[in-house]
Design a protein around this motif. Sequence first.
Motif, PDB file in Angstrom:
ATOM      1  N   ARG A 185      68.937  57.551 -27.203  1.00 33.55           N
ATOM      2  CA  ARG A 185      69.415  57.162 -25.881  1.00 33.55           C
ATOM      3  C   ARG A 185      68.660  55.922 -25.420  1.00 33.55           C
ATOM      4  N   GLU A 186      69.200  55.258 -24.413  1.00 34.65           N
ATOM      5  CA  GLU A 186      68.555  54.101 -23.799  1.00 34.65           C
ATOM      6  C   GLU A 186      67.700  54.563 -22.621  1.00 34.65           C
ATOM      7  N   PHE A 187      66.577  53.907 -22.424  1.00 35.54           N
ATOM      8  CA  PHE A 187      65.718  54.215 -21.294  1.00 35.54           C
ATOM      9  C   PHE A 187      65.975  53.220 -20.158  1.00 35.54           C
ATOM     10  N   PRO A 188      65.705  53.624 -18.910  1.00 38.73           N
ATOM     11  CA  PRO A 188      65.909  52.712 -17.776  1.00 38.73           C
ATOM     12  C   PRO A 188      65.046  51.456 -17.906  1.00 38.73           C
ATOM     13  N   ALA A 189      65.549  50.357 -17.359  1.00 43.93           N
ATOM     14  CA  ALA A 189      64.820  49.085 -17.448  1.00 43.93           C
ATOM     15  C   ALA A 189      63.452  49.187 -16.786  1.00 43.93           C
ATOM     16  N   ALA A 190      63.354  49.917 -15.674  1.00 43.74           N
ATOM     17  CA  ALA A 190      62.066  50.055 -14.982  1.00 43.74           C
ATOM     18  C   ALA A 190      61.037  50.758 -15.857  1.00 43.74           C
ATOM     19  N   PHE A 191      61.493  51.709 -16.677  1.00 44.83           N
ATOM     20  CA  PHE A 191      60.587  52.392 -17.589  1.00 44.83           C
ATOM     21  C   PHE A 191      60.179  51.462 -18.731  1.00 44.83           C
ATOM     22  N   ARG A 192      61.159  50.769 -19.305  1.00 46.19           N
ATOM     23  CA  ARG A 192      60.853  49.870 -20.427  1.00 46.19           C
ATOM     24  C   ARG A 192      59.933  48.731 -20.004  1.00 46.19           C
ATOM     25  N   ARG A 193      60.020  48.342 -18.736  1.00 46.16           N
ATOM     26  CA  ARG A 193      59.152  47.261 -18.246  1.00 46.16           C
ATOM     27  C   ARG A 193      57.682  47.642 -18.299  1.00 46.16           C
ATOM     28  N   ARG A 194      57.393  48.919 -18.209  1.00 42.60           N
ATOM     29  CA  ARG A 194      56.009  49.383 -18.191  1.00 42.60           C
ATOM     30  C   ARG A 194      55.463  49.669 -19.585  1.00 42.60           C
ATOM     31  N   CYS A 195      56.283  49.456 -20.612  1.00 44.50           N
ATOM     32  CA  CYS A 195      55.874  49.745 -21.989  1.00 44.50           C
ATOM     33  C   CYS A 195      55.993  48.489 -22.846  1.00 44.50           C
ATOM     34  N   LEU A 196      55.274  48.477 -23.954  1.00 45.44           N
ATOM     35  CA  LEU A 196      55.443  47.448 -24.965  1.00 45.44           C
ATOM     36  C   LEU A 196      56.232  48.061 -26.125  1.00 45.44           C
TER      37      LEU A 196
END
Length: 349
Positions: free
Chosen positions: A256-267
């Motif tokens: 599945r795809e994760f929300p952009a706000a979550f991906r922004r906090r990860c590398l």
Amino acid sequence: MSGPEPATSEGWRVFHATGAAPSGAPPRLHAAPPWRRFRGGPAQPQPPEDEQAALRRLGAVDAIPQLDQDSIDVVNAALLLRRPLLVTGAPGVGKSTLAYLISRELGLGRVLEWNVVSRTTLRDGLYSHDALGRAQAIAAWRAGLHPSAADRPEADQPPPSLGDFITLGPLGTALLPHQRPRALLVDELDKSDIDLPNDLLHVLENGSYDIPELVRNTAESARVHTGDPGGSAEVWQGRVECREFPVVVITSNGEREFPAAFRRRCLPLEMPMPTREQLLAMVDSHLRMRPTEAEELVDHFVQLINDGGTHSLDQLLNAVQLTSAGTFRADAAGRKLLDMVLRDLAKGR
């Protein structure tokens, strides 16, 4: 945590993916960026080691890096920036093993594992409260059935402590104020309920969380159980805040795809399939020997991958172990058995 390292061409890299444990003091880590510094306290003791778990995951030490240079740089960037790693890749490629590789090489102690399923909630990772057990303990205390009632009159017995019935989960334990960061594996986040990644945002950004039961408690502090065997920690005013943000490895099989706000906090880190040389090194490190059939099996495994099959590193290790077992021969019935061990996992059988 120690201060910044000298700015040299290699000085920013503290992780080299060999999995070699520090021979002396653990490597110094860079100071956190100003926006990723936290002030939790009091400092917790160094976490326990779990070398047996590391051996099961990594085998013995080998000098050959287990990742390519681009992947090593992403890991070092996450360490420097105090950001979680969002690790994707084919099933069985070694995504969850990365947490153990980082922890052993940097001397971070026991890896905390949070295995996510569809019913997992944020609170499962932070803490649990045994409300029923506490109610039963209070009822026993009021009835004078406290274990130490024979030693002191009932009126002198203190009521059961609230902290005795609270246990921090893997995420909650990782966010305790340790002097050096803890290693946390959040395994298969893509299997979670759709809301969990969003629920994680506040915790990953602020490095802290509240335990409402302790916030409402009249006592200023409480000693609670942690996710380490036999571990405990003092929590003040119901709030837990890290001192050093943990090394967080979040794995996903890309379901599945994760929300952009979550991906922004990860590398993001896409785990590649290991090279032939790395596969042979893994065989050597796990089996502590190289059986006669090992190179042939590794070549066959690489060919299966190149042909588009879905295979895991565990299958290769199982096949090599099988060929090293006494009088086993990889011909006729033996070859059929090896083909079953190395079957394409995408075919569902």
